[in-house]
Scaffold this motif. Sequence first.
Motif, mmCIF file in Angstrom:
data_model
loop_
_atom_site.group_PDB
_atom_site.id
_atom_site.type_symbol
_atom_site.label_atom_id
_atom_site.label_comp_id
_atom_site.label_asym_id
_atom_site.label_seq_id
_atom_site.Cartn_x
_atom_site.Cartn_y
_atom_site.Cartn_z
ATOM 1 N N GLU A 373 0.740 -1.209 -0.115
ATOM 2 C CA GLU A 373 -0.041 0.013 0.188
ATOM 3 C C GLU A 373 0.888 1.028 -0.126
ATOM 4 N N ALA A 374 1.844 1.257 0.752
ATOM 5 C CA ALA A 374 2.919 2.447 0.870
ATOM 6 C C ALA A 374 3.249 2.708 -0.334
ATOM 7 N N GLU A 375 3.890 1.567 -1.024
ATOM 8 C CA GLU A 375 4.743 1.609 -2.269
ATOM 9 C C GLU A 375 3.764 2.092 -3.283
ATOM 10 N N ASP A 376 2.600 2.014 -3.394
ATOM 11 C CA ASP A 376 1.548 2.391 -4.426
ATOM 12 C C ASP A 376 1.303 3.746 -4.032
ATOM 13 N N ARG A 377 1.187 4.199 -2.955
ATOM 14 C CA ARG A 377 0.882 5.791 -2.416
ATOM 15 C C ARG A 377 2.239 6.260 -3.190
ATOM 16 N N GLY A 383 4.503 10.480 -8.961
ATOM 17 C CA GLY A 383 3.828 11.170 -10.286
ATOM 18 C C GLY A 383 3.427 12.651 -10.273
ATOM 19 N N ARG A 384 2.681 12.826 -9.054
ATOM 20 C CA ARG A 384 2.359 14.067 -8.739
ATOM 21 C C ARG A 384 3.424 14.930 -8.568
ATOM 22 N N ALA A 407 -5.086 12.435 -23.235
ATOM 23 C CA ALA A 407 -4.191 13.239 -22.225
ATOM 24 C C ALA A 407 -3.498 12.147 -21.412
ATOM 25 N N LYS A 408 -3.859 11.027 -21.066
ATOM 26 C CA LYS A 408 -3.041 10.202 -20.367
ATOM 27 C C LYS A 408 -1.842 9.446 -21.351
ATOM 28 N N GLU A 409 -2.197 9.116 -22.370
ATOM 29 C CA GLU A 409 -1.270 8.698 -23.367
ATOM 30 C C GLU A 409 -0.174 9.794 -23.533
ATOM 31 N N ALA A 410 -0.511 11.079 -23.781
ATOM 32 C CA ALA A 410 0.405 12.070 -23.843
ATOM 33 C C ALA A 410 1.226 12.244 -22.578
ATOM 34 N N LEU A 411 0.696 12.107 -21.335
ATOM 35 C CA LEU A 411 1.476 12.218 -20.393
ATOM 36 C C LEU A 411 2.657 11.198 -20.186
ATOM 37 N N ASP A 423 -3.400 8.606 -14.779
ATOM 38 C CA ASP A 423 -4.846 8.485 -14.561
ATOM 39 C C ASP A 423 -5.115 9.420 -13.263
ATOM 40 N N HIS A 424 -4.174 9.324 -12.320
ATOM 41 C CA HIS A 424 -4.375 10.242 -11.150
ATOM 42 C C HIS A 424 -4.162 11.720 -11.485
ATOM 43 N N ILE A 425 -3.181 11.803 -12.413
ATOM 44 C CA ILE A 425 -2.774 13.276 -12.629
ATOM 45 C C ILE A 425 -4.012 13.857 -13.497
ATOM 46 N N VAL A 426 -4.533 13.227 -14.443
ATOM 47 C CA VAL A 426 -5.607 13.606 -15.234
ATOM 48 C C VAL A 426 -6.851 14.290 -14.276
ATOM 49 N N ARG A 427 -6.939 13.113 -13.307
ATOM 50 C CA ARG A 427 -8.118 13.258 -12.201
ATOM 51 C C ARG A 427 -7.991 14.597 -11.047
ATOM 52 N N MET A 428 -6.540 15.222 -11.293
ATOM 53 C CA MET A 428 -6.295 16.157 -10.120
ATOM 54 C C MET A 428 -7.290 17.331 -10.443
ATOM 55 N N GLN A 429 -7.541 18.024 -9.346
ATOM 56 C CA GLN A 429 -8.207 18.962 -9.308
ATOM 57 C C GLN A 429 -7.103 20.338 -9.456
ATOM 58 N N LEU A 430 -7.435 21.565 -10.150
ATOM 59 C CA LEU A 430 -6.682 22.766 -10.152
ATOM 60 C C LEU A 430 -6.435 23.282 -8.850
#
Length: 830
Positions: A373-377, A383-384, A407-411, A423-430
């Motif tokens: 779990e920690a490694e996944d986080r 990435g963030r 967008a995910k493929e470009a990132l 996927d996480h970056i695309v879902r980030m809020q401004l």
Amino acid sequence: MSSDVPDPSDVDAARVERVRVEDEMEQSYIDYAMSVIAGRALPDVRDGLKPVHRRILYAMHEMGVTSGSSHRKSSSVIGETMGDYHPHGDSAIYDTLVRMAQPFSMRHPLVDGQGNFGSMDGDPAAAMRYTEARMSPIAEELLEDIEKDTVDFSPNYDDRLTEPDVLPSAFPNLLVNGSSGIAVGMSTNIPPHNLGEVVDATIELIDDPEATVEDLMEHVKGPDFPTGANIVGRDAIYSAYSTGRGRLRVRAEYETDDDKIVITEVPFQQNKARLVERIADDVNEGKIEGVRDLRDESDRNGVRIVIELKRGANPDVVENQLLEHHLENTFGVINLALVDGQPKVLTLKETLEHYVEHRKEVVRRRSEYDLGEAEDRAHILEGRLTALENVDDVVELIQDSEDRDAAKEALIEAYDFSTDQADHIVRMQLGSLTSMEAAEIESEYEDVQERIERLETILEDESELLAVIKEELREIKEEYADDRRTSIIEDQGTVTHEDLIAEEEVVVVVTEDDYVKRMPADRFDPQGRGGKGIIGADVKEGDRVSKVFRANTHDYLLCFTNHGQVYRLKTYEIPEMSRTARGKSAINLIDFDDGEEITAVVATDEFEDGECVTMVTRDGYVKRTEGEEFENILSTGIIAADLEDGDELIDVEVTDGTKDLVIATEGGMTIRFDESEVRCMGRNARGVGGIKLQDDDKVAGLVATDEDDDNALLTVTRNGFGKRTKLAEYSTQSRYGMGLIDIKTGERNGPVATVKSVAEDDGLVLMSENGQIMVTRASDVSIVGRNTMGVTVMDVEDDDAVASVDVLPAATPDADDAQAEEASVPADDE
């Protein structure tokens, strides 16, 4: 037969399996037995639970019925358990839940019950529709981290769900709460223990894997029952811990004073109401004497059974009677549990070793889960952070993409992100692109990295993993441990029959036909001399009283008979009976020969060095035998003296080699000589001459005295007359002489019945042949010289005679003068 139906003889033999019926029965029974053993009756060594306990707790966990939730109807919990995990009767499941909620059954109850869950009196719990339950806080510790892949799961009975094979168990529940059950051909009975002690022993074993059972017992003193009470002795505890089996004596806790006994704790699994009932039955049946009242004053605050005693009752005797029959139970320890699915009897060390191995597995699997779990986080946070470093380019790239997938493929192509990161970056809020959010992400990343390092250390270094186990155990102890309830007391020996008999002075009566009985000495009020006495025995026709003597109920009696035999018995073995009772046949106590009767009794537990048994016979022979030769007496008796034909053993004294012996005859003669004139000889010896008898005279008795003895010689004749004469008046002479005149016998007095050495404040017990008994004072019998007639001591009937006299060493309480019957004695009697 139709051609379409095959002939049975043509069936393919490969489809038929031939087996011996006994082999099939044996295997089927073994399969059934193992199913019961593993699936119902025995607990798992790792979590201390049977399947039904484990399923109830897991069902409550899945329902969210934890210690922090509200109580739920027990029927709801039972229904969920039965429907999803345990396909058996609801009453059996409810009985298990009830026991887990009873504070008198579980050292640390696993269920927090609300409503009537039964009592120590054996009252059943209310129906499941009335009671409510939830997990207790300590039960949640058994399920802690179960969602982190810490234990294996198996499909439930219908394959819809899965259930845990074992619970993570943050503390050694098998020892803490114990377990009991009966399987096929085996059973388990594990007592509960103190949580703090078990935790300390577990930590000791982790620190020192070579620790012995004795080392672990420095922490685990013994079982700790929820109902308290006392364990008697430590040997049985050591046996149970070192072998897995033992028998513990568990004794109630009680307080004793002069007028009552108060029971405050009862043995584990003792039905309190039944205990009170059985005590009452024994009191009513006379098995327990001295109890005036019995009350159960128990309430929610604890046990209180009050036993009030009668005035004058002996508290020690009542206490011992209660201990023998009611206040002690035996708890048979059988430390049998499942190890890898197989039943095994375990020592204390083995039990803790298996638990430690289980916790090592749980902590390892939990650490692996947490590490993943920690490694996944950390991967997401990395990435963030990369996105934040290139925030303008990332935003522009996302804006220029046709859709989210593009967008995910470009990132991924631009920054080598993984699919999850993109996927996480695309879902980030401004809003998460602010500098403050960036700082929080960096801080969280550092924390996660530290956690990863810590988890990797735990997984790589077993000492670190064990340190985690120890720390968690200490936290459990800090949170839930309490003081020991069960005390361990030293074994003072089991209660014997002797302990149940009050220690008191009694009068024992023996007849010529060998009837015997005892009566309390204080049952007879003293009378003045010359009284008739009262009935002391209902002698049957043709029988006569031959002996009366005083003894303590706890005395060992050496009973010498006229045939020269000696037998040994305890006074309390002689039946206690009323004054008017005939007595019981002594054949049940002593194996007498025909015509054999007791003529002398010596009360002694053991002989001191140098002490001898000195005996005198009817024909005047005297002998001394060392006391040690009488220490091992067979139940059939042993020879005390070898008598000539027609001779009889008459009297016995215990001497120490420094005494003078006084032999008295029925004709009123006495002789006094130094006992050293009689050498010590074996039991089979006849003896030597002590006194020369005239005509048809016979010896009446023997007294041992010395030069400093201020006592008097009491002489009592068969017609009830007697006198006291100072022993100093009997001068010493050589053995086997004619002696001196002691008392005039004649027609009035009759022959001498017996002689005794008495002090001024002694009491006397006189018994007639017809059963009249009289207690008087020695001081009432006048002191006169030798060669006198004496005074009336006991008024006997014409057809009666004095049979025996014994001395009460302590002064008898004075009687009312009105009760004394003073005889009218002529002035010239003396």
